[in-house]
Design a protein around this motif. Sequence first.
Motif, PDB file in Angstrom:
ATOM      1  N   GLU A   1      50.586  -3.206 -26.684  1.00  0.00           N
ATOM      2  CA  GLU A   1      50.823  -4.068 -25.532  1.00  0.00           C
ATOM      3  C   GLU A   1      49.958  -3.641 -24.352  1.00  0.00           C
ATOM      4  OE1 GLU A   1      52.160  -7.136 -23.284  1.00  0.00           O
ATOM      5  OE2 GLU A   1      52.506  -6.803 -25.435  1.00  0.00           O
ATOM      6  N   THR A   2      49.843  -2.328 -24.145  1.00  0.00           N
ATOM      7  CA  THR A   2      49.003  -1.821 -23.056  1.00  0.00           C
ATOM      8  C   THR A   2      47.551  -2.201 -23.266  1.00  0.00           C
ATOM      9  OG1 THR A   2      50.496   0.055 -22.698  1.00  0.00           O
ATOM     10  CG2 THR A   2      48.251   0.255 -21.841  1.00  0.00           C
TER      11      THR A   2
ATOM     12  N   LEU B   1      45.080  -4.486 -20.987  1.00  0.00           N
ATOM     13  CA  LEU B   1      43.790  -3.943 -20.553  1.00  0.00           C
ATOM     14  C   LEU B   1      42.663  -4.895 -20.928  1.00  0.00           C
ATOM     15  CD1 LEU B   1      42.157  -1.555 -19.386  1.00  0.00           C
ATOM     16  CD2 LEU B   1      42.175  -0.545 -21.680  1.00  0.00           C
ATOM     17  N   ALA B   2      42.716  -5.438 -22.142  1.00  0.00           N
ATOM     18  CA  ALA B   2      41.690  -6.376 -22.604  1.00  0.00           C
ATOM     19  C   ALA B   2      41.686  -7.632 -21.752  1.00  0.00           C
ATOM     20  CB  ALA B   2      41.923  -6.719 -24.074  1.00  0.00           C
ATOM     21  N   GLU B   3      42.862  -8.178 -21.460  1.00  0.00           N
ATOM     22  CA  GLU B   3      42.944  -9.389 -20.654  1.00  0.00           C
ATOM     23  C   GLU B   3      42.414  -9.159 -19.248  1.00  0.00           C
ATOM     24  OE1 GLU B   3      47.037 -10.438 -20.821  1.00  0.00           O
ATOM     25  OE2 GLU B   3      46.992 -11.030 -22.946  1.00  0.00           O
ATOM     26  N   THR B   4      42.786  -8.012 -18.657  1.00  0.00           N
ATOM     27  CA  THR B   4      42.351  -7.711 -17.292  1.00  0.00           C
ATOM     28  C   THR B   4      40.836  -7.532 -17.225  1.00  0.00           C
ATOM     29  OG1 THR B   4      44.462  -6.628 -16.798  1.00  0.00           O
ATOM     30  CG2 THR B   4      42.602  -6.107 -15.369  1.00  0.00           C
TER      31      THR B   4
ATOM     32  N   LEU C   1      44.537   7.992 -16.443  1.00  0.00           N
ATOM     33  CA  LEU C   1      45.582   7.243 -17.133  1.00  0.00           C
ATOM     34  C   LEU C   1      45.882   7.789 -18.526  1.00  0.00           C
ATOM     35  CD1 LEU C   1      44.545   3.571 -16.225  1.00  0.00           C
ATOM     36  CD2 LEU C   1      46.238   5.030 -15.106  1.00  0.00           C
ATOM     37  N   ASN C   2      45.194   8.886 -18.888  1.00  0.00           N
ATOM     38  CA  ASN C   2      45.461   9.541 -20.174  1.00  0.00           C
ATOM     39  C   ASN C   2      45.245   8.584 -21.347  1.00  0.00           C
ATOM     40  OD1 ASN C   2      46.081  11.973 -21.454  1.00  0.00           O
ATOM     41  ND2 ASN C   2      48.213  11.375 -21.779  1.00  0.00           N
ATOM     42  N   GLY C   3      44.197   7.762 -21.263  1.00  0.00           N
ATOM     43  CA  GLY C   3      43.925   6.785 -22.313  1.00  0.00           C
ATOM     44  C   GLY C   3      43.300   7.413 -23.544  1.00  0.00           C
ATOM     45  N   THR C   4      43.382   6.716 -24.653  1.00  0.00           N
ATOM     46  CA  THR C   4      42.811   7.162 -25.914  1.00  0.00           C
ATOM     47  C   THR C   4      41.422   6.569 -26.104  1.00  0.00           C
ATOM     48  OG1 THR C   4      43.703   5.290 -27.156  1.00  0.00           O
ATOM     49  CG2 THR C   4      45.135   7.224 -26.890  1.00  0.00           C
TER      50      THR C   4
END
Length: 377
Positions: free
Chosen positions: A7-8, A12-15, A64-67
Amino acid sequence: MDFTLSETQRMLAETTDRLMRERYGFEERKKILAGPDGFSRALWATFAELGVTGLGIDEEYGGLNGTMGDLAVVAEAFGRALVVEPYMPTIVLGAGTLSLAGSDAQRTELLPQVAAGDLFLALAHGEPKSRYTLCHVDTRAEPDGADHLLTGAKAVVLGGDAADQFLVSARTAGTATDPHGISLFLVPKNAPGLTIRAYPNIDGTRAADLRLDRVRVPASARIGEPGQALPIVAHAVDRAIAYLCAEAVGAMQALNALTLDYLKTRTQFGVPIGSFQVLQHRMVDMEVALEQARSMAILAADRADDPHPHERSRAVSAAKVQIGRSGRLIGQSAVQMHGGIGITEEYAGGHYFKRLTLIDRTFGDADHHLARFAAAN
């Protein structure tokens, strides 16, 4: 392996896609390239406001501690828009290397600035004679009391013209191709003895060559353990390749859509040329190549942070091979079906082909990675 976005990641993709549609059309991109920096600092500030510049940085340092999967989502959107901002050099290579090997003091000082969009970084590792061999480092770091003096040359430093700080590799021991004895140092852009020659690449992105003439750096500038930088550089480069694979998928997707639209609108003998069976077959081949590239890009993103270097490098090399082959097939087919307009500066199609071509050559082309994959088995 789960190919669905979380969902995150969907948000992110849409934004990111919405920002690209609103602020990064082809005409807007041309204006950005014509600017003094070759990229938009205002847009970079917007990236920071959205948290995109902090995506791969730990929360304790303002990120944001993203992967790597999260970064791949951004990469695809940037690939579709042909973004020229130095995102991969600063966020994936620069901040990624600091996250892997930087001291607590270095991370605390620099990573929050990167996440806030206030600091640009560049990894200066490649040299004029090194080609794709990561262990080939001629630049020397001679001890001088508690400091080191760096002397040598670095070539094609991606994002080097914008960088405020360079992460420079240099030998503290060993011969030019020895895998041991390579160290990393932080060097500010205004360091005495450092000469920067900036230039544009064929795709609109920018790079720089560095000349280091006894550039003095203190002990606190060293990143990681002395002489043990090669595994860190190799990991950072593998992550950058995974990012580039995802970016290439975005560029291929956009180029396919552009070509399909052209086939539907361009007429010959009173009918759209897309009604010709041979061109339909070419378009199908392009779509197949895209899906092959997408599946391998997902694999690369999934394995980019594998703690086992052998497995990580195999997966990344396999993906780079497919990305190179798919990019060439899609780029050449698109240009051939467009005809002369496909290579003009005024049309987006040729720019996608240029970007795909440079991605194939960055950190090793398909032939290099095929040999690397074979050697790993």
